[in-house]
Write a protein that holds these residues in place. Structure first.
Motif, mmCIF file in Angstrom:
data_model
loop_
_atom_site.group_PDB
_atom_site.id
_atom_site.type_symbol
_atom_site.label_atom_id
_atom_site.label_comp_id
_atom_site.label_asym_id
_atom_site.label_seq_id
_atom_site.Cartn_x
_atom_site.Cartn_y
_atom_site.Cartn_z
ATOM 1 N N GLU A 78 30.426 15.184 39.268
ATOM 2 C CA GLU A 78 29.853 16.263 40.076
ATOM 3 C C GLU A 78 29.072 15.793 41.303
ATOM 4 O O GLU A 78 29.304 16.266 42.402
ATOM 5 N N ASP A 79 28.133 14.865 41.127
ATOM 6 C CA ASP A 79 27.312 14.435 42.264
ATOM 7 C C ASP A 79 28.147 13.792 43.357
ATOM 8 O O ASP A 79 27.888 13.989 44.538
ATOM 9 N N ARG B 26 29.868 16.524 45.289
ATOM 10 C CA ARG B 26 28.917 17.241 46.160
ATOM 11 C C ARG B 26 28.593 16.405 47.390
ATOM 12 O O ARG B 26 28.502 16.938 48.498
ATOM 13 N N GLY C 107 21.199 17.264 50.559
ATOM 14 C CA GLY C 107 22.310 17.078 49.638
ATOM 15 C C GLY C 107 21.994 16.073 48.566
ATOM 16 O O GLY C 107 20.834 15.842 48.243
#
Length: 181
Positions: free
Chosen positions: A151-152, A155, A177
């Motif tokens: 996920e990170d 992103r 972010g």
């Protein structure tokens, strides 16, 4: 047809400071919306950089690290197969070879992960670079069923891509972010 529940609502605005575009509209007609946001005159006013796009180097860096790791894993598999078929007289030699290959895997795995983080964190210098980065990540999964990120990482990749697009079309560049570490 099922309805979206409140946890997956499609009513939030995609661009709070820009055009009133809702998630469902973006997904179903995103191309037309982007075409309206990036007008011909605005696209023509964007300067074309003659310097190499840093994201292309990051893609190649990851490709090399990933291929090197793949070669090592193939070599490990071959050594393991050879060990299973080997007579007792060669087992110690082959076990040592396999042990060395397994030790090398950690360093190469870390190098591949570092290269993937660098790719996610680099802001492409052009829209072509942004497209190349997204294409490479997609192809890694489609061709080898290998997701580059969790996920990170995704992103961070999206933020980097968003920053490149905003810079190319003259919009404010977001400065927040995921931490790239």
């Amino acid at each position: 047809m099922s309805q979206a529940d409140s946890a997956h609502t499609t009513s939030r605005l995609i661009f709070p400071a820009g055009p009133a575009v809702r998630r469902r509209q973006f997904v179903t007609g995103g191309g037309a919306i982007l075409a309206g946001v990036i007008t011909t005159s605005r696209a023509e006013s964007v300067g074309i950089s003659t310097s190499p796009d840093p994201v292309l180097d990051a893609i190649e860096g990851h490709r090399r690290a990933f291929e090197e790791l793949g070669r090592l894993l193939a070599e490990q598999d071959a050594a393991e197969r050879e060990l299973r078929r080997a007579p007792c007289s060669r087992r110690a030699e082959l076990e040592a070879k396999l042990s060395g290959l397994c030790e090398a895997e950690g360093a190469l795995g870390r190098a591949e992960m570092k290269a993937s983080r660098q790719l996610a964190g680099i802001v492409p210098g052009s829209l072509k670079g942004a497209a190349a980065a997204l294409k490479y990540v997609r192809e890694c999964y489609e061709a080898r069923q290998y997701p580059l990120y969790e996920e990170d990482g995704y992103r961070l990749l999206l933020l980097s891509t968003e920053r490149a697009i905003c810079a190319a079309v003259g919009l404010a560049i977001p400065n927040r972010g995921v931490d790239p570490r």
